[in-house]
Design an enzyme around this catalytic site. Sequence first.
Site, mmCIF file in Angstrom:
data_model
loop_
_atom_site.group_PDB
_atom_site.id
_atom_site.type_symbol
_atom_site.label_atom_id
_atom_site.label_comp_id
_atom_site.label_asym_id
_atom_site.label_seq_id
_atom_site.Cartn_x
_atom_site.Cartn_y
_atom_site.Cartn_z
ATOM 1 N N HIS A 287 0.827 -1.049 0.133
ATOM 2 C CA HIS A 287 -0.045 -0.050 -0.014
ATOM 3 C C HIS A 287 0.785 1.245 0.099
ATOM 4 O O HIS A 287 1.748 1.307 -0.498
ATOM 5 C CB HIS A 287 -0.916 -0.125 1.357
ATOM 6 N N GLU A 301 -2.561 0.317 7.867
ATOM 7 C CA GLU A 301 -1.503 -0.867 7.378
ATOM 8 C C GLU A 301 -0.389 -0.335 6.698
ATOM 9 O O GLU A 301 0.934 -0.787 6.864
ATOM 10 C CB GLU A 301 -2.236 -1.720 6.478
ATOM 11 N N HIS A 354 2.468 -7.248 4.811
ATOM 12 C CA HIS A 354 1.076 -6.514 4.877
ATOM 13 C C HIS A 354 0.548 -6.695 6.198
ATOM 14 O O HIS A 354 1.451 -7.416 7.091
ATOM 15 C CB HIS A 354 0.315 -7.079 3.751
ATOM 16 N N GLU A 423 1.563 -11.887 5.909
ATOM 17 C CA GLU A 423 0.411 -10.993 6.805
ATOM 18 C C GLU A 423 0.997 -11.226 8.110
ATOM 19 O O GLU A 423 0.669 -12.272 8.856
ATOM 20 C CB GLU A 423 -0.803 -11.776 6.524
#
Length: 472
Positions: A287, A301, A354, A423
């Site tokens: 992102h 995030e 992430h 993650e």
Amino acid sequence: MKRFVISILLALLILPFTAKSSEAAVSFYDLNSTHRAYPEVSYLAGGNIVNGTGGYFYPNREVTRAEAATMLGRALGLNGTKRVTWFKDVDSGSFASGYIQSAAEKSVISGYQDGTFRPENPVTRGEMAILINRAFGYGGTDTVTSAKKLMEKGIAQGITSDNFGYELKIKRADFSIFLARAINYKYRINANVEFGGDLQVAAGGDTLNVRTGPSTAFTSVTALQDGAKVEAAYRVGEWVFIRSGSVEGLVHGEFLTGSFPSFMNPPLPASAPSPLTSQMIVIDPGHGGYDPGASGLGLQEKAVVLDTALKVKALLAKTPFSFKLTRETDVYLTLSQRVSLAKSVGGDTFVSIHANALNGSANGTEVYYYNSAYENPYYSDSKKLAQAIQNRLVAAWNTQDRGIDHGDFHVIRENTMPAVLVELGFIDNKADNQKLGSSWWRQEAAEAIYLGILDYYKAKGYNVSYLYNVVN
């Protein structure tokens, strides 16, 4: 009577000079001008090759392997910057780590088969002979031939006429004597060397300082004009002991041009690059910019993963690995741009970082890889990398182990290298969020990712054992 510093101001060492002259003023409580090693210790101390502790030199103390590497490294002008070494028992914070690593890269010094260096082990006279032979290119290959070379050159003597004392621990005073003699032949027994070659000073129109030792810390004897004719005798690292008319001393070899004599000792070998330097690791913080990613309980995030990625970068910076982050600031990159960047820098390993979210109803850590050779031919290595990072993260964060799985994500599907998507945890879960929001826990995550990358490379046969010390 109060203790006072023995401080004797000596004449500058101007060459030619007497064999027992000294480089500069020296002050050691336990070493005065009557000591047998005083001239040599003074010479080396004047050039910052040896020093004392708290005003003491401790001439009778045994020399450790770390000290030997440091003194030789300084004499040869090696890089002494503290850093990670090849040896699991030499921490990057050790005073000698830079010199130990540099000397190892130049094959001057080596470790043991178990991956240790044993920096505190004392050096024997036989080991000293080998080290000086390697450092100065004398050609000795074992203790006997190395000792013979030193005796032939007037650098060392035996304990008796038929006993070199190979197994005896060498003292700081004796190591200093031998090192000074290797650097500057005027200190040797029956001092005499051969000069030759057809050389000229190439100082780019400037003058060239001739010094008493192999660094700018040593006194300048005189300055030679550009184009002055020079003869050479031997090398000390990148420095050369030369003669020009009646002047003798050391100059840096880069300022000489022409033919060196065939009898000169060879230059130090080039440092062998680590195979790891060819491995490009791409770290991809997900992102960024106007795309915040998932959010929860006050966290975004994009900020969490960027900070984690920067911490991974700081760890990789202490290793020989090449590395690149897709972004290092809060900017937006498309998925295609991230993949294109990884390919353009020749990426060998890709790790996208992430944080997850699912209405606060899930928690734990998981790592994805693309399980299809049709798109990414490195699916097998991707799976190994995913498992290595997953194992480390779960252990470090004590989170629920959600395992590794196939993920149809652009950045791992379209890449042409082993690629995984990590993650860390669920940003909208209270327990996971507390860790994601903590700089301390993000450091733990970064170290886990780094160690997982090491585990992966170790499994592939690379020597990364010494790099585990980075996180200690």
